[in-house]
Structures are given as C-alpha cells and as structure tokens.
Design a protein around this motif. Sequence first.
Motif, PDB file in Angstrom:
ATOM      1  N   LEU A 106     -10.279  -5.848   7.753  1.00 45.81           N
ATOM      2  CA  LEU A 106     -10.059  -4.887   6.670  1.00 45.81           C
ATOM      3  C   LEU A 106      -9.171  -5.491   5.589  1.00 45.81           C
ATOM      4  O   LEU A 106      -9.429  -5.335   4.385  1.00 45.81           O
ATOM      5  CB  LEU A 106      -9.433  -3.607   7.252  1.00 45.81           C
ATOM      6  CG  LEU A 106      -9.037  -2.506   6.279  1.00 45.81           C
ATOM      7  CD1 LEU A 106     -10.230  -2.046   5.439  1.00 45.81           C
ATOM      8  CD2 LEU A 106      -8.448  -1.315   7.040  1.00 45.81           C
ATOM      9  N   SER A 114      -0.975  -2.007  15.888  1.00 50.48           N
ATOM     10  CA  SER A 114      -0.029  -2.550  14.921  1.00 50.48           C
ATOM     11  C   SER A 114      -0.767  -3.590  14.089  1.00 50.48           C
ATOM     12  O   SER A 114      -1.056  -4.676  14.564  1.00 50.48           O
ATOM     13  CB  SER A 114       1.153  -3.164  15.668  1.00 50.48           C
ATOM     14  OG  SER A 114       2.169  -3.505  14.757  1.00 50.48           O
ATOM     15  N   ASP A 115      -1.114  -3.202  12.884  1.00 49.23           N
ATOM     16  CA  ASP A 115      -1.874  -4.086  11.997  1.00 49.23           C
ATOM     17  C   ASP A 115      -0.986  -4.524  10.843  1.00 49.23           C
ATOM     18  O   ASP A 115      -0.410  -3.690  10.163  1.00 49.23           O
ATOM     19  CB  ASP A 115      -3.101  -3.355  11.439  1.00 49.23           C
ATOM     20  CG  ASP A 115      -4.092  -2.995  12.521  1.00 49.23           C
ATOM     21  OD1 ASP A 115      -4.515  -3.909  13.248  1.00 49.23           O
ATOM     22  OD2 ASP A 115      -4.433  -1.802  12.652  1.00 49.23           O
ATOM     23  N   THR A 116      -0.881  -5.816  10.648  1.00 46.43           N
ATOM     24  CA  THR A 116      -0.114  -6.340   9.515  1.00 46.43           C
ATOM     25  C   THR A 116      -1.052  -6.501   8.327  1.00 46.43           C
ATOM     26  O   THR A 116      -1.994  -7.289   8.378  1.00 46.43           O
ATOM     27  CB  THR A 116       0.515  -7.690   9.874  1.00 46.43           C
ATOM     28  OG1 THR A 116       1.331  -7.504  11.031  1.00 46.43           O
ATOM     29  CG2 THR A 116       1.384  -8.196   8.722  1.00 46.43           C
ATOM     30  N   MET A 117      -0.785  -5.733   7.274  1.00 51.49           N
ATOM     31  CA  MET A 117      -1.670  -5.713   6.111  1.00 51.49           C
ATOM     32  C   MET A 117      -0.933  -6.301   4.910  1.00 51.49           C
ATOM     33  O   MET A 117       0.200  -5.917   4.623  1.00 51.49           O
ATOM     34  CB  MET A 117      -2.089  -4.278   5.808  1.00 51.49           C
ATOM     35  CG  MET A 117      -2.731  -3.546   6.985  1.00 51.49           C
ATOM     36  SD  MET A 117      -4.349  -4.222   7.469  1.00 51.49           S
ATOM     37  CE  MET A 117      -5.356  -3.557   6.123  1.00 51.49           C
ATOM     38  N   HIS A 118      -1.598  -7.222   4.219  1.00 51.03           N
ATOM     39  CA  HIS A 118      -0.978  -7.858   3.059  1.00 51.03           C
ATOM     40  C   HIS A 118      -1.548  -7.359   1.732  1.00 51.03           C
ATOM     41  O   HIS A 118      -1.013  -7.672   0.682  1.00 51.03           O
ATOM     42  CB  HIS A 118      -1.173  -9.367   3.141  1.00 51.03           C
ATOM     43  CG  HIS A 118      -0.590  -9.995   4.373  1.00 51.03           C
ATOM     44  ND1 HIS A 118       0.766 -10.023   4.605  1.00 51.03           N
ATOM     45  CD2 HIS A 118      -1.165 -10.574   5.447  1.00 51.03           C
ATOM     46  CE1 HIS A 118       0.995 -10.622   5.771  1.00 51.03           C
ATOM     47  NE2 HIS A 118      -0.153 -10.952   6.301  1.00 51.03           N
ATOM     48  N   HIS A 119      -2.642  -6.620   1.778  1.00 44.90           N
ATOM     49  CA  HIS A 119      -3.364  -6.351   0.529  1.00 44.90           C
ATOM     50  C   HIS A 119      -3.633  -4.878   0.270  1.00 44.90           C
ATOM     51  O   HIS A 119      -4.568  -4.534  -0.464  1.00 44.90           O
ATOM     52  CB  HIS A 119      -4.678  -7.145   0.525  1.00 44.90           C
ATOM     53  CG  HIS A 119      -4.459  -8.615   0.651  1.00 44.90           C
ATOM     54  ND1 HIS A 119      -3.873  -9.362  -0.354  1.00 44.90           N
ATOM     55  CD2 HIS A 119      -4.676  -9.481   1.666  1.00 44.90           C
ATOM     56  CE1 HIS A 119      -3.773 -10.624   0.040  1.00 44.90           C
ATOM     57  NE2 HIS A 119      -4.243 -10.722   1.262  1.00 44.90           N
ATOM     58  N   LEU A 120      -2.806  -3.997   0.845  1.00 43.47           N
ATOM     59  CA  LEU A 120      -3.042  -2.561   0.616  1.00 43.47           C
ATOM     60  C   LEU A 120      -2.925  -2.194  -0.866  1.00 43.47           C
ATOM     61  O   LEU A 120      -3.583  -1.269  -1.326  1.00 43.47           O
ATOM     62  CB  LEU A 120      -2.047  -1.731   1.444  1.00 43.47           C
ATOM     63  CG  LEU A 120      -2.302  -1.720   2.955  1.00 43.47           C
ATOM     64  CD1 LEU A 120      -1.147  -1.033   3.677  1.00 43.47           C
ATOM     65  CD2 LEU A 120      -3.619  -1.019   3.282  1.00 43.47           C
ATOM     66  N   ASN A 121      -2.076  -2.922  -1.608  1.00 41.94           N
ATOM     67  CA  ASN A 121      -1.918  -2.586  -3.032  1.00 41.94           C
ATOM     68  C   ASN A 121      -3.207  -2.782  -3.829  1.00 41.94           C
ATOM     69  O   ASN A 121      -3.366  -2.192  -4.895  1.00 41.94           O
ATOM     70  CB  ASN A 121      -0.789  -3.404  -3.665  1.00 41.94           C
ATOM     71  CG  ASN A 121      -1.106  -4.885  -3.684  1.00 41.94           C
ATOM     72  OD1 ASN A 121      -1.619  -5.420  -2.703  1.00 41.94           O
ATOM     73  ND2 ASN A 121      -0.836  -5.535  -4.795  1.00 41.94           N
TER      74      ASN A 121
END
Lengths: 341, 341
Positions: free
Chosen positions: B228, B256-263
């Motif tokens: 995602l 626990s998902d580390t997301m870098h691009h939600l913005n």
Amino acid sequence: MTSTYRAWTLVKRAEGLPSSDLFELRDFESAPLADGEVRVRNEWLTVGPAMRVRMSAETRGYLAPYGLGDPIPGWAVGEVIESRSADFKPGDRAMHQFGMRDYGQGPASAFEKLPASGAPEHYLNAMGSTGFVAYYGLFEIAKAKAGETLFVSAAAGAVGSTAVQIGKAIGLRIVGSAGGSAKGERLKEIGADAVIDYKTPGSLEDKLAAAAPQGIDIYLDNVGGEHLDAALANANPNARFAISGMIGSYNQERASDTMHHLNRIVTQRITIQGYLPYADRADLLDAFRERMSAWIADGTVRPWQEVRDGLESVPQAIEDLFAGGFSGKPLIRLNTEDARP
Amino acid sequence: MTSTYRAWTLVKRAEGLPSSDLFELRDFESAPLADGEVRVRNEWLTVGPAMRVRMSAETRGYLAPYGLGDPIPGWAVGEVIESRSADFKPGDRAMHQFGMRDYGQGPASAFEKLPASGAPEHYLNAMGSTGFVAYYGLFEIAKAKAGETLFVSAAAGAVGSTAVQIGKAIGLRIVGSAGGSAKGERLKEIGADAVIDYKTPGSLEDKLAAAAPQGIDIYLDNVGGEHLDAALANANPNARFAISGMIGSYNQERASDTMHHLNRIVTQRITIQGYLPYADRADLLDAFRERMSAWIADGTVRPWQEVRDGLESVPQAIEDLFAGGFSGKPLIRLNTEDARP
C-alpha cells in the motif's frame, strides 16, 4: 516609475520544525506598472501549514519549493493603490497570492475583487480556502447527514474551527481534538460536544473511544499520523474520511507513521479521500461563499482568528503555527508604517 | 434419520501464521432433514485469506471468531442428495457456506442453485465472490478507463489473477506483484505488462517506480502494508485505491505498518476505499455473473486455480495459503471416498 517593497524570503531550507531564523526580510524593486497590472498595499497576510512543504528542497507534491532568497508568496488582502486595468480602481479591496510582503503587484487576473463591505480578512479564513476546505469536506466528500458523529483533528485550527461550527449548524455530533484545555474549552463554546486533548498522557485511540462511544461516521483530518490511526480504530461502517492535510508529516524529510488499524479500511468499508478543493473545484466557490456569508451574517459561523501585528511578526507566526501556538486562523495585520510608498 | 458428517474444526487460536496443527477433523451428527431443508454432498471446497481473522479470539471486524471445536464454515459447491424443499431436487448443484466438511445441511434459503452445465468450481473462483471482488473493484470503485495503469498486489492470487485478465480485456496497462519468478512468468502470460517480485531484495516503492514510470492510476489491494505504501508513493493525481483485504495484517494480533507516504493521499488527491461487495452489493451479482460467464466462454478470463485432493488436505492448504504457496484460487476437490453416506 519603479518602487520598492519589503518581502520575507527563505534563506535556508527547513529541517524538522521550521524556526524563525530561516527567514530574512529583504528589499525588492518592482518594475513600473505595466498595462493590465495592478498594485496593492497589503492589509492582511496569513500563514498556513502547507507552507512547510515548500520550505524543503524537494516537495514531490503539488506545489514547487520556495526559491532561496526569493519573495515568499502567500495569501493576502489589501487595497488597490494603482491600477492599469479596467477591472480595478484605487480603493478597491482585492485578494491575491503576493503575500509575505508589504506591496503586491501583478496582472489583474491574479487579483480577486472583494466586496466593499464586510471584513476583508474573512477571505483569508472562513470565506476563503480555509472555509472552503471545511465546507467541501463536510458536504462534497463526506455528504454529512444530521445525527452523524464527526471527528475533527486540529479542531481549534482554522479549518477545524470552521468545520465544528458548520457541523453544529447541520446537526452533527462533534468530537474535536486540540492541544491544551484552553482550546478545548473554547471548542465546547463553539459547538463541540466532546473534546480530546492530544497533549495529555494516553493513546488517542482510547481517548476517542471514550469521547465517541458510538463510533465516528465522518473524519475531517489535516494532521494524519496517530490521529488518522485513532479515527480508523473508531470508525463506524461506511465512514468517510476527508483528508485535507498531514501537518504531522510536513516537518519530516521522510515521514514515518506507525499505523495499527489500516485493516479497518476493509472491515468497516471506509472511504478515505484526499482533496484540495481550492485548486480543483473553483467552480463551487460562488455557491460556497453565498452559504458562508449567510452563516457569518446570522452568527452560525464566527470566524475564529488570532491576530499578530506588523510585517515583522511573520517568522515568529510561522514558528508558532507549527508548534501548535495558534488558536483559529493566524492573521497578520499590517500597519500603515509597514508600508513605505 | 440422523446422519453423520466429518468437518474440520479449529482446536486452538492462531497466533501469527496459521499452521496445520490448529485443526482437527471430527465427526458430527446431523439432525433428520426438517421441512424446507436440503442436504448436499460437497464436491469442491475453498480456503481464503479472510479465514485468518476468524481464527483469532477477537475479530473487531465484520465476522465473528470461529467457535473452538465447532465445524468451520466456508464456501463450497456440491450435489443435492436429499431435499425437503420445493426449490431443490436431488441431482441439483448448489453453492453454500457449509464447507470444510463432506456434507452440508440447512434451510434451502442458505443454498444457491447453480446451472446444470459448466464447471461448478468456477463459482468458488471467478464466478463467485473472488471474481466479484475483482470486477467490483475495477468497475464500481475505480471506474477504470482504457489506457490507465493498474497495479495489483497478490496478482497471482485468486482476486488478483482475475483482475489482471479483466483489466487486460478493457485496455489497462497492468503491473502485478507476486512472489517468485514462476508466478511472474505466468502473470505475463495472462496479460500483465510488467511484474514485480516482492521476494527479491530492494524496496517495493523503487520496484514499482521502475515497473510503472508513468505512475499508477488504480490500485487493487488485498495485501496492505508495504504494498500500500509503495502504491501511495507512485500514485498519479486522482488515483483510486480499491482495498478488499489486508492479508499482511491478518496474522498479527496487533498490526503495525510503517507508512512513509500517507501525505500523498492529499497531494495526489487519492481516494482509498475499502469494500466487501459480496456482503454489501448482492444486487449487482446477476449483472456481474452475466458478464463473467461471457468472458469465461470467450476465453477472456481463464479461471486460475490450484487444486488439492481430498478433505484431509484442508489444513495444509490453509497453511500454504498464508505462506504464499498457492497460485490462483486454492480449491479442494472431494472424492467419493470422502463422503460417507
């Protein structure tokens, strides 16, 4: 005849939270007014979270980085003092994006004429892109219906405080998140049914569960991160999330959000929609403004603003904005002494 | 007259990836057929990712946990062997959710009569909820248009492989993610323009950028997590994400998902929508099936399935499903010897 103006410039790139020493006030020279151009003495400026994105060297977003040493653009309203366009005459009030400076100058098409009556600064707040984001999110994205529960992050901010007041008017139950008890008290005064203080110990997820035991149907977000995760954890089936910003990630070169509840998107059939209505849906601006001016006239919406005085106050206002130091929309009122004709 | 059936039961709760020793095959007794009931000898069973959620003690989702020691429900097709309903007669084929066992019995309303011709197992795959998820995601959620780029996670899976074939038929450019080169080769044969192997070293974000330099317009996801995030990083403006599952988080008590691009949700105005069409939009099933049966008849869609034999193979099929060991839809074919009349 050439003329000078004073403008704030970015002199180094931001890393993390922006501080006031990133900026310098410099003198610039304007060319003589060309045919079709207007010149405006700025009366009100504003600062907003999206500025942070443009302080980085790469934005990967929808707006280019600020040029180092260039005048920083930004929303402003002011009085036309010189015009070589048939559309404007001296004394007219206009809104434009030649802000962060004392005088703005450009083609008439870059200026929007404002009504002679009323408070022009409202066009930088509830009557402008700020109010439009709240309005569009509630009506066009979320299709809010009376009786639903609305969760608003940064509820004491410019978009948030407008959304709380509109939401109250259309019969939503409202939970607002803000930092500190003073903002929370004020939020209750303007219509929030419950308030979360994100600065106190404990998880946002649990605080929201306690404030909205019936779950949330709509989420208006311009924060992201833990607020977004808490909203997912407490979303009802078919909840709609309208996302207009992610201030939480703007200050990081590479954002990193730990999310525990993304799977709720599926199990609760949540719709999450990013939107920038001022850029994309200007066709709805007139309808929005007609409704908003009626709300302001009858007291449904009282634009919530915090005013600083003088062009010199811009850098500190930017620093304070990202530290959560403002309630409502940050406005900078320029004094006559700011303007050197 | 009472009769017995053999059914798989869950004997302990899953933690992490489910293993075959969580299950036991037990004998149960059916009550005599009541008025309005039918009894079916199962011919085909299937297993799917959503089963994992129900193996936990708490689901917080849309389906209740399996009861320990109870017959596990699940989709199945079979032949009616006894009927006390006017809607069914012996020899009819029916689809139902009394699976993970050799015989299913219940009220006629819980059974759907299938056409006498055609392969009944397709109703557990492209003609069933699997195909409906692919179809609904592409047409109802994403409103896919020829020329757009589609990214599909778990593209060699049941939903994914159907989506790739439909997408190819309507003129999409398709990037599929799958584990291992064998699945990738097969994906290209069925219509993928580019393939990502998520098992090789390197970030998914970079692999997707290389496979879709023009960005992606549509994302069909049943994996979540890093897939995602990679899709967000590579999304074009106004991209639509249709999310039908998050198998990546099913095996964790607390995902626990580390997301870098939600913005990017905001800057690209992305819409992310979770959906469970079989539960919510059964009104569209007939239209879907009409279209899908034509696609199967003319070879546009070749249902991709991997068949195991015998009721005993169920626990290993579940274990393999979550380890990525299947290509296409996992099907279990019951033999005559599985059925003890």
